[in-house]
Design a protein around this motif. Structure first.
Motif, PDB file in Angstrom:
ATOM      1  N   GLY A   1       7.273  -4.793  -0.363  1.00  0.00           N
ATOM      2  CA  GLY A   1       5.971  -5.342  -0.023  1.00  0.00           C
ATOM      3  C   GLY A   1       6.026  -6.802   0.338  1.00  0.00           C
ATOM      4  N   THR A   2       7.233  -7.342   0.457  1.00  0.00           N
ATOM      5  CA  THR A   2       7.386  -8.768   0.774  1.00  0.00           C
ATOM      6  C   THR A   2       8.343  -9.005   1.942  1.00  0.00           C
ATOM      7  OG1 THR A   2       9.193  -9.011  -0.827  1.00  0.00           O
ATOM      8  CG2 THR A   2       6.961  -9.410  -1.636  1.00  0.00           C
ATOM      9  N   THR A   3       8.771  -7.945   2.638  1.00  0.00           N
ATOM     10  CA  THR A   3       9.712  -8.108   3.737  1.00  0.00           C
ATOM     11  C   THR A   3       9.120  -9.032   4.796  1.00  0.00           C
ATOM     12  OG1 THR A   3      10.470  -5.852   3.333  1.00  0.00           O
ATOM     13  CG2 THR A   3      11.139  -6.880   5.409  1.00  0.00           C
ATOM     14  N   ALA A   4       9.794 -10.144   5.042  1.00  0.00           N
ATOM     15  CA  ALA A   4       9.209 -11.199   5.880  1.00  0.00           C
ATOM     16  C   ALA A   4       8.853 -10.705   7.270  1.00  0.00           C
ATOM     17  CB  ALA A   4      10.176 -12.380   5.968  1.00  0.00           C
ATOM     18  N   GLU A   5       9.788 -10.019   7.937  1.00  0.00           N
ATOM     19  CA  GLU A   5       9.537  -9.579   9.304  1.00  0.00           C
ATOM     20  C   GLU A   5       8.379  -8.587   9.365  1.00  0.00           C
ATOM     21  OE1 GLU A   5      14.055 -10.242   8.812  1.00  0.00           O
ATOM     22  OE2 GLU A   5      12.407  -9.305   7.677  1.00  0.00           O
ATOM     23  N   THR A   6       8.366  -7.640   8.414  1.00  0.00           N
ATOM     24  CA  THR A   6       7.324  -6.620   8.418  1.00  0.00           C
ATOM     25  C   THR A   6       5.955  -7.218   8.148  1.00  0.00           C
ATOM     26  OG1 THR A   6       8.905  -4.937   7.700  1.00  0.00           O
ATOM     27  CG2 THR A   6       6.565  -4.487   7.305  1.00  0.00           C
ATOM     28  N   LEU A   7       5.876  -8.073   7.141  1.00  0.00           N
ATOM     29  CA  LEU A   7       4.577  -8.660   6.799  1.00  0.00           C
ATOM     30  C   LEU A   7       4.089  -9.596   7.894  1.00  0.00           C
ATOM     31  CD1 LEU A   7       2.936  -8.064   4.191  1.00  0.00           C
ATOM     32  CD2 LEU A   7       5.307  -7.307   4.133  1.00  0.00           C
ATOM     33  N   ALA A   8       5.008 -10.322   8.526  1.00  0.00           N
ATOM     34  CA  ALA A   8       4.601 -11.205   9.617  1.00  0.00           C
ATOM     35  C   ALA A   8       4.030 -10.395  10.776  1.00  0.00           C
ATOM     36  CB  ALA A   8       5.795 -12.036  10.090  1.00  0.00           C
ATOM     37  N   ASN A   9       4.703  -9.328  11.170  1.00  0.00           N
ATOM     38  CA  ASN A   9       4.195  -8.493  12.263  1.00  0.00           C
ATOM     39  C   ASN A   9       2.878  -7.825  11.900  1.00  0.00           C
ATOM     40  OD1 ASN A   9       5.903  -8.786  14.495  1.00  0.00           O
ATOM     41  ND2 ASN A   9       7.423  -7.377  13.653  1.00  0.00           N
TER      42      ASN A   9
ATOM     43  N   GLY B   1       3.948  -5.463  -5.541  1.00  0.00           N
ATOM     44  CA  GLY B   1       4.222  -6.279  -4.368  1.00  0.00           C
ATOM     45  C   GLY B   1       2.961  -6.587  -3.583  1.00  0.00           C
ATOM     46  N   ASN B   2       3.092  -7.485  -2.624  1.00  0.00           N
ATOM     47  CA  ASN B   2       1.940  -7.915  -1.847  1.00  0.00           C
ATOM     48  C   ASN B   2       1.281  -6.778  -1.084  1.00  0.00           C
ATOM     49  OD1 ASN B   2       2.351 -10.588  -2.634  1.00  0.00           O
ATOM     50  ND2 ASN B   2       3.682 -11.035  -0.900  1.00  0.00           N
ATOM     51  N   LEU B   3       2.093  -5.888  -0.522  1.00  0.00           N
ATOM     52  CA  LEU B   3       1.531  -4.800   0.269  1.00  0.00           C
ATOM     53  C   LEU B   3       0.768  -3.821  -0.601  1.00  0.00           C
ATOM     54  CD1 LEU B   3       1.498  -4.165   3.256  1.00  0.00           C
ATOM     55  CD2 LEU B   3       3.569  -2.787   2.942  1.00  0.00           C
ATOM     56  N   ARG B   4       1.266  -3.559  -1.802  1.00  0.00           N
ATOM     57  CA  ARG B   4       0.543  -2.686  -2.733  1.00  0.00           C
ATOM     58  C   ARG B   4      -0.783  -3.312  -3.122  1.00  0.00           C
ATOM     59  NH1 ARG B   4       0.436   2.534  -3.863  1.00  0.00           N
ATOM     60  NH2 ARG B   4       2.723   2.536  -3.838  1.00  0.00           N
ATOM     61  N   GLY B   5      -0.746  -4.605  -3.412  1.00  0.00           N
ATOM     62  CA  GLY B   5      -1.986  -5.292  -3.765  1.00  0.00           C
ATOM     63  C   GLY B   5      -2.991  -5.261  -2.632  1.00  0.00           C
ATOM     64  N   LEU B   6      -2.534  -5.434  -1.403  1.00  0.00           N
ATOM     65  CA  LEU B   6      -3.422  -5.382  -0.242  1.00  0.00           C
ATOM     66  C   LEU B   6      -4.041  -4.001  -0.098  1.00  0.00           C
ATOM     67  CD1 LEU B   6      -4.182  -7.127   2.388  1.00  0.00           C
ATOM     68  CD2 LEU B   6      -2.491  -5.654   3.523  1.00  0.00           C
TER      69      LEU B   6
ATOM     70  N   ASP C   1     -11.892  -2.434  13.056  1.00  0.00           N
ATOM     71  CA  ASP C   1     -11.752  -2.519  11.603  1.00  0.00           C
ATOM     72  C   ASP C   1     -10.374  -1.986  11.218  1.00  0.00           C
ATOM     73  OD1 ASP C   1     -11.865  -2.489   8.878  1.00  0.00           O
ATOM     74  OD2 ASP C   1     -13.773  -1.399   8.738  1.00  0.00           O
ATOM     75  N   TRP C   2      -9.449  -2.900  10.987  1.00  0.00           N
ATOM     76  CA  TRP C   2      -8.071  -2.492  10.701  1.00  0.00           C
ATOM     77  C   TRP C   2      -7.959  -1.698   9.411  1.00  0.00           C
ATOM     78  CZ3 TRP C   2      -5.694  -4.124   6.233  1.00  0.00           C
ATOM     79  CH2 TRP C   2      -6.299  -5.192   5.563  1.00  0.00           C
ATOM     80  N   THR C   3      -8.898  -1.887   8.495  1.00  0.00           N
ATOM     81  CA  THR C   3      -8.826  -1.181   7.205  1.00  0.00           C
ATOM     82  C   THR C   3      -9.036   0.318   7.371  1.00  0.00           C
ATOM     83  OG1 THR C   3     -11.170  -1.468   6.666  1.00  0.00           O
ATOM     84  CG2 THR C   3      -9.672  -3.238   6.019  1.00  0.00           C
ATOM     85  N   GLU C   4      -9.669   0.724   8.458  1.00  0.00           N
ATOM     86  CA  GLU C   4      -9.888   2.148   8.706  1.00  0.00           C
ATOM     87  C   GLU C   4      -8.734   2.767   9.486  1.00  0.00           C
ATOM     88  OE1 GLU C   4     -13.594   2.569  10.695  1.00  0.00           O
ATOM     89  OE2 GLU C   4     -14.796   2.019   8.931  1.00  0.00           O
ATOM     90  N   ARG C   5      -7.774   1.953   9.863  1.00  0.00           N
ATOM     91  CA  ARG C   5      -6.723   2.431  10.756  1.00  0.00           C
ATOM     92  C   ARG C   5      -5.331   2.050  10.241  1.00  0.00           C
ATOM     93  NH1 ARG C   5      -9.501   4.328  14.442  1.00  0.00           N
ATOM     94  NH2 ARG C   5      -7.665   4.990  15.629  1.00  0.00           N
ATOM     95  N   THR C   6      -5.223   1.803   8.930  1.00  0.00           N
ATOM     96  CA  THR C   6      -3.941   1.353   8.379  1.00  0.00           C
ATOM     97  C   THR C   6      -3.503   2.230   7.219  1.00  0.00           C
ATOM     98  OG1 THR C   6      -4.366  -0.945   9.016  1.00  0.00           O
ATOM     99  CG2 THR C   6      -2.702  -0.579   7.329  1.00  0.00           C
ATOM    100  N   LEU C   7      -2.277   2.693   7.284  1.00  0.00           N
ATOM    101  CA  LEU C   7      -1.612   3.431   6.214  1.00  0.00           C
ATOM    102  C   LEU C   7      -0.445   2.584   5.723  1.00  0.00           C
ATOM    103  CD1 LEU C   7      -0.761   6.070   4.621  1.00  0.00           C
ATOM    104  CD2 LEU C   7       0.534   6.694   6.690  1.00  0.00           C
ATOM    105  N   VAL C   8      -0.236   2.577   4.426  1.00  0.00           N
ATOM    106  CA  VAL C   8       0.816   1.766   3.819  1.00  0.00           C
ATOM    107  C   VAL C   8       1.786   2.669   3.071  1.00  0.00           C
ATOM    108  CG1 VAL C   8       1.258   0.129   1.946  1.00  0.00           C
ATOM    109  CG2 VAL C   8      -0.533  -0.356   3.626  1.00  0.00           C
ATOM    110  N   THR C   9       3.071   2.402   3.210  1.00  0.00           N
ATOM    111  CA  THR C   9       4.087   3.008   2.350  1.00  0.00           C
ATOM    112  C   THR C   9       4.862   1.872   1.705  1.00  0.00           C
ATOM    113  OG1 THR C   9       4.307   5.018   3.686  1.00  0.00           O
ATOM    114  CG2 THR C   9       6.129   4.474   2.236  1.00  0.00           C
TER     115      THR C   9
END
Length: 429
Positions: free
Chosen positions: A130-138, A165-170, A152-160
């Protein structure tokens, strides 16, 4: 998956592997298989990847992607977090367009985002930490582009991602659909998991078929290289490397498998390139690279083996009759027949020059056969790691570079960053 190692034998290649050497090596393969089986059973780190046909949950993946309606999927990840999805997307006939943001080249990122209808685009953001610099920057750039387009990006985003980590928190903060990365599975071994299978689920692909093909290959793992195609490939490439064949050119004869060669390159290089051993994976495409790279593999340094991959069945296109001088022999045949002739001619050309090559065949490019091919190469890689006696599932050289880059960007104090300033310079302008 079927593997023919005949052109790696000493009767063909110089130097090649004798049948007696393979029989002696098979004793080590049996020992390695016991270690691999125990690792799978205990779900040890790395070995757990070879349990994915059994442990992956297609229903959970479908539930996660169900709220998302899109014409285009943008996979945001890097390395194993993107290559598995790209391989599946390019090999299978999916109902959606798939692109990857797996590099931080600003020109490419901007051009790609500008080319998409973001109102019909979904994001799959993949990062174990959840902290990979390249992935989070993109992801931040893509999210901003969506917001600027009124989407609305929240309706169109899936996370693995991982449990923390930051991505889980988001994902929790914005109630995003989220999948867990599989425990104990390094990214380059994760194609048959929540990391890559969502692309098939979103695109109407056969997720169960991918896993069933992998499962069939898993059932074929025995304690002998003479009974297991995956082990035959892993053991033979190891034996050839020990005899100086330190380059492995992966050359599929199907456009749909071109990205598979890129996926293989990461798997082979990052897993086996340690402690001064391993093979340098080269990416080639038949028949295209017969007109370029083949010159080197047949007549250059005696250090390159070639892995030739093809499907036995494929669609075909007839070649029209022609009265053009010297080309009449083509009329009445087909592009498929020509491609098969190119495959067999390349194989024979290498053998005639004493250069080892291994034939890998699948029935066709579909979900079942692709799943078997991916699993087979993963198992081959794990076996090769056991034979090389290297820690297959670590990547210390990669982590060194990550720390250096993070230090340069102000992400902490890392001694690796100091090496940048110590670079030796000899500039010619």
């Amino acid at each position: 998956m079927e593997v023919d190692i005949g052109n790696a034998l000493g009767s063909v290649a110089t130097p090649g592997v004798s049948r007696g050497s393979l029989e002696r090596l098979d004793e080590r393969v049996a020992d390695a298989h016991e270690r691999i089986e125990a690792g799978i059973g205990d779900r040890e780190h790395g070995y757990a990847a070879l349990a994915l046909p059994e442990t992956a949950d297609p229903d959970a993946i479908r539930a996660a992607v169900d709220p998302i309606d899109c014409d285009t999927l943008l996979v945001v990840g890097i390395g194993g977090s993107a290559l598995g999805a790209a391989t599946i997307a390019d090999a299978l006939d999916l109902d959606i367009d798939v692109h990857t943001l797996d590099n931080v080249d600003p020109d490419h990122t901007r051009t790609l985002l500008d080319s998409l209808d973001l109102s019909r685009t979904a994001l799959h953001v993949v990062s174990r930490s959840g902290t990979t610099a390249e992935t989070l920057a993109n992801f931040l750039v893509a999210r901003e582009a969506m917001e600027s387009a009124g989407v609305d990006w929240t309706e169109r985003t899936l996370v693995t991602t991982g449990e923390e980590g930051n991505l889980r928190g988001l994902a929790e903060r914005h109630d995003l659909p989220a999948l867990d990365v599989p425990a104990g599975v390094p990214g380059r071994f994760s194609a048959l998991s929540t990391v890559a299978l969502p692309v098939a689920a979103l695109g109407g692909g056969d997720v169960e078929g991918l896993l069933a093909g992998a499962g069939a290959e898993a059932e074929g793992l025995t304690g002998s290289l003479f009974e297991s195609p995956a082990y035959a490939y892993g053991a033979t490439t190891y034996a050839l490397a020990q005899r100086g064949w330190r380059v492995n050119a992966m050359m599929p004869y199907a456009e749909s498998l071109e990205t598979f060669a890129e996926w293989f390159a990461q798997l082979w290089a990052e897993s086996l390139g340690k402690e001064g051993v391993g093979q340098l994976p080269a990416r080639a495409l038949g028949a295209t690279d017969q007109h370029s790279q083949l010159q080197l593999y047949r007549a250059g340094p005696r250090d390159a083996m070639v892995s030739l991959v093809r499907p036995r069945e494929r669609g075909d296109v007839s070649i029209p009759e022609t009265d053009l001088e010297g080309l009449s022999y083509l009329g009445g045949s087909s592009l498929g027949e020509l491609l098969d002739a190119e495959f067999e001619a390349t194989e024979a050309s290498l053998a005639a020059a004493g250069r080892p090559n291994v034939r890998v065949e699948i029935d066709r490019v579909d979900a079942h056969e692709l799943g078997g091919l991916l699993y087979g190469m993963e198992a081959a890689c794990v076996l090769a790691g056991e034979l090389y006696l290297v820690p297959t599932f670590t990547q210390p050289a990669v982590e060194w570079g990550k720390r250096a880059a993070r230090g340069l960007l102000g992400g902490g104090e890392f001694e690796e960053a100091a090496a940048v300033e110590e670079k030796e310079r000899l500039v010619v302008d």
